[in-house]
Design a protein around this motif. Sequence first.
Motif, mmCIF file in Angstrom:
data_model
loop_
_atom_site.group_PDB
_atom_site.id
_atom_site.type_symbol
_atom_site.label_atom_id
_atom_site.label_comp_id
_atom_site.label_asym_id
_atom_site.label_seq_id
_atom_site.Cartn_x
_atom_site.Cartn_y
_atom_site.Cartn_z
ATOM 1 N N GLU A 333 109.653 -15.026 41.841
ATOM 2 C CA GLU A 333 111.050 -14.998 42.298
ATOM 3 C C GLU A 333 111.265 -13.832 43.091
ATOM 4 O O GLU A 333 112.141 -13.925 44.107
ATOM 5 C CB GLU A 333 111.898 -15.278 40.862
ATOM 6 C CG GLU A 333 113.262 -15.564 41.501
ATOM 7 C CD GLU A 333 114.288 -15.717 40.111
ATOM 8 O OE1 GLU A 333 115.237 -16.394 40.397
ATOM 9 O OE2 GLU A 333 113.761 -15.248 39.168
ATOM 10 N N ARG A 334 111.065 -12.753 42.657
ATOM 11 C CA ARG A 334 111.252 -11.282 43.365
ATOM 12 C C ARG A 334 110.380 -11.411 44.746
ATOM 13 O O ARG A 334 111.062 -10.744 45.794
ATOM 14 C CB ARG A 334 111.045 -10.053 42.419
ATOM 15 C CG ARG A 334 111.810 -10.031 41.213
ATOM 16 C CD ARG A 334 111.590 -8.480 40.692
ATOM 17 N NE ARG A 334 110.355 -8.227 40.316
ATOM 18 C CZ ARG A 334 109.968 -8.612 38.926
ATOM 19 N NH1 ARG A 334 110.722 -8.956 38.160
ATOM 20 N NH2 ARG A 334 108.703 -8.350 38.511
ATOM 21 N N VAL A 335 109.282 -11.980 44.745
ATOM 22 C CA VAL A 335 108.623 -12.076 45.967
ATOM 23 C C VAL A 335 108.916 -12.664 47.078
ATOM 24 O O VAL A 335 108.937 -12.732 48.302
ATOM 25 C CB VAL A 335 106.909 -12.160 45.497
ATOM 26 C CG1 VAL A 335 106.227 -12.168 46.977
ATOM 27 C CG2 VAL A 335 106.342 -10.884 44.992
ATOM 28 N N ASP A 336 108.851 -14.150 46.582
ATOM 29 C CA ASP A 336 109.567 -15.301 47.419
ATOM 30 C C ASP A 336 110.927 -15.797 47.272
ATOM 31 O O ASP A 336 110.986 -16.911 48.203
ATOM 32 C CB ASP A 336 108.359 -16.417 47.315
ATOM 33 C CG ASP A 336 106.980 -15.935 47.995
ATOM 34 O OD1 ASP A 336 106.992 -15.115 48.717
ATOM 35 O OD2 ASP A 336 105.980 -16.645 47.880
ATOM 36 N N GLY A 337 111.646 -15.588 46.413
ATOM 37 C CA GLY A 337 113.083 -15.826 46.259
ATOM 38 C C GLY A 337 112.758 -17.221 45.363
ATOM 39 O O GLY A 337 111.867 -17.807 44.976
ATOM 40 N N ALA A 338 113.939 -17.728 44.805
ATOM 41 C CA ALA A 338 114.059 -18.741 43.971
ATOM 42 C C ALA A 338 113.512 -20.095 44.379
ATOM 43 O O ALA A 338 113.040 -20.714 43.445
ATOM 44 C CB ALA A 338 115.631 -18.776 43.393
ATOM 45 N N ASP A 339 113.811 -20.391 45.800
ATOM 46 C CA ASP A 339 113.291 -21.779 46.296
ATOM 47 C C ASP A 339 111.751 -21.766 46.300
ATOM 48 O O ASP A 339 111.284 -22.888 45.993
ATOM 49 C CB ASP A 339 113.986 -21.797 47.717
ATOM 50 C CG ASP A 339 115.332 -21.864 47.908
ATOM 51 O OD1 ASP A 339 115.868 -22.033 46.782
ATOM 52 O OD2 ASP A 339 115.861 -21.922 48.929
ATOM 53 N N LYS A 340 111.062 -20.962 46.317
ATOM 54 C CA LYS A 340 109.425 -21.186 46.447
ATOM 55 C C LYS A 340 109.139 -20.430 45.063
ATOM 56 O O LYS A 340 107.777 -20.191 44.982
ATOM 57 C CB LYS A 340 109.080 -20.389 47.543
ATOM 58 C CG LYS A 340 109.663 -21.058 48.664
ATOM 59 C CD LYS A 340 108.701 -20.495 50.023
ATOM 60 C CE LYS A 340 109.257 -20.914 51.279
ATOM 61 N NZ LYS A 340 108.704 -20.374 52.604
ATOM 62 N N ALA A 345 104.660 -19.285 41.628
ATOM 63 C CA ALA A 345 104.046 -18.872 40.210
ATOM 64 C C ALA A 345 102.855 -19.588 39.915
ATOM 65 O O ALA A 345 101.864 -19.155 38.984
ATOM 66 C CB ALA A 345 105.213 -19.138 39.278
ATOM 67 N N LYS A 346 102.680 -21.001 40.056
ATOM 68 C CA LYS A 346 101.627 -21.902 40.201
ATOM 69 C C LYS A 346 100.306 -21.040 40.754
ATOM 70 O O LYS A 346 99.370 -21.202 39.965
ATOM 71 C CB LYS A 346 101.887 -23.182 40.589
ATOM 72 C CG LYS A 346 100.816 -23.972 40.156
ATOM 73 C CD LYS A 346 101.128 -25.511 40.634
ATOM 74 C CE LYS A 346 102.264 -26.305 40.248
ATOM 75 N NZ LYS A 346 102.292 -27.632 40.807
ATOM 76 N N GLN A 347 100.452 -20.712 42.030
ATOM 77 C CA GLN A 347 99.409 -20.268 42.489
ATOM 78 C C GLN A 347 98.881 -19.038 41.882
ATOM 79 O O GLN A 347 97.571 -18.789 42.015
ATOM 80 C CB GLN A 347 99.672 -19.923 44.140
ATOM 81 C CG GLN A 347 98.540 -19.585 45.059
ATOM 82 C CD GLN A 347 97.327 -20.802 44.899
ATOM 83 O OE1 GLN A 347 97.845 -21.641 45.103
ATOM 84 N NE2 GLN A 347 96.235 -20.131 44.610
ATOM 85 N N LEU A 348 99.979 -18.210 41.604
ATOM 86 C CA LEU A 348 99.670 -16.833 41.149
ATOM 87 C C LEU A 348 98.659 -17.123 39.620
ATOM 88 O O LEU A 348 97.730 -16.386 39.285
ATOM 89 C CB LEU A 348 100.701 -16.072 40.664
ATOM 90 C CG LEU A 348 101.489 -15.339 41.920
ATOM 91 C CD1 LEU A 348 102.788 -14.634 41.510
ATOM 92 C CD2 LEU A 348 100.530 -14.090 42.351
ATOM 93 N N LEU A 349 99.223 -17.947 39.020
ATOM 94 C CA LEU A 349 98.607 -18.409 37.668
ATOM 95 C C LEU A 349 97.176 -18.866 37.752
ATOM 96 O O LEU A 349 96.265 -18.621 37.215
ATOM 97 C CB LEU A 349 99.415 -19.539 36.791
ATOM 98 C CG LEU A 349 100.469 -18.764 36.070
ATOM 99 C CD1 LEU A 349 101.606 -20.115 35.714
ATOM 100 C CD2 LEU A 349 100.357 -18.179 35.123
#
Length: 378
Positions: A333-340, A345-349
């Motif tokens: 959320e801090r990197v790409d904002g709430a919309d993305k 998060a899925k990609q990071l996981l």
Amino acid sequence: MGEGENIEVETEAESEASSSWNLGKHTQIIELSEKLLDGNLSAKIEAAREIRKMVRKSSSPSKIRAKLAAAGVIEPLVLMLSSSNIEARQSSLLALLNLAVRNERNKVKIVTDGAMPPLVELLKMKNSGIRELATAAVLSLSAAASNKPIIAASGAAPFLVQILKSGSVQGKVDAVTALHNLSTSNENSIELLDPSAVFPLINLLKECKKYSKFAEKATSLLEILSNSEEGRTAISIADGGILTLVETVEDGSLVSTEHAVGTLLSLCRSCRDKYRELILKEGAIPGLLRLTVEGTAEAQDRARVLLDLLRDSPPEKRLTSSVLEKIVYDIAERVDGADKAAETAKQLLQDMVQRSMEHSMKCIQHRAASCTPSIPST
């Protein structure tokens, strides 16, 4: 004669034709019922064949099924199932199959009139054609809720498992569906299933689309089987057993993923040390992580518990799945904002999982290499 009068005359003519047709059918149905009740064996066989043909060729089969049942054809057809004449058995079985389709009342009537004992005998026969017709009949009858406990108590299940192991493709599909129907109303459903059912179920699950209705039924049965030690062992030693369940977690429908993760969880809960590496080796983590976001509420909970069991850290130091997801989501959320945030998060996981799996594989390979005895030079 005016236009309106023409229409009225045509309507009357149609009505007369319909009445004549109904009278003819009614007469034919009564004659068939009388043949089944009072005719000799040849007449009974002929009547059973005519009943099947009448239902199959009718433009309103539901009405014909109801009228035939009302005329009393079901009880004598059920009695024919016990005939010593194989032709009589087959013709009555086909007639009953056609009467049961899409008619709940007929299904119940067939069972309450005593069809299950002779059907179980037919399931035992060496004649594969008769055996699979009997399987189809049990499948049809097991769709009625009130029939399920009677069929479950009849002893049909072990023979359905035999069909599952050695029948044709259609026979196997029918057996799986019938066993699934019975399992949905039986508190002791594990007793319906022999652990030997695991191997054909895994093979069928391998071959079908993981999001299909058939996969949902097969995984449901596998989850039931995973509640016994024999079933868990069979799943773990089946060729591609755990991998097939992992693939279902990744590609299945909401229902089949829930059953697949439930099966894997049952294995890991029963003996973490025995099953943890087997599940990790098949690359289960990415699918489980996705399931914590996209699955049913039950599947999400199961996936989180299984992820905790699969982690290498001791229980007291283990980070729960929900906490991990929250941390990653906050970063996203801090990197790409709430919309993305959810997508990031899925990609990071997934990236974390990939690196973790690569690290685990390197460790496994290193341990394997260190345990391999050196070959002495000659």
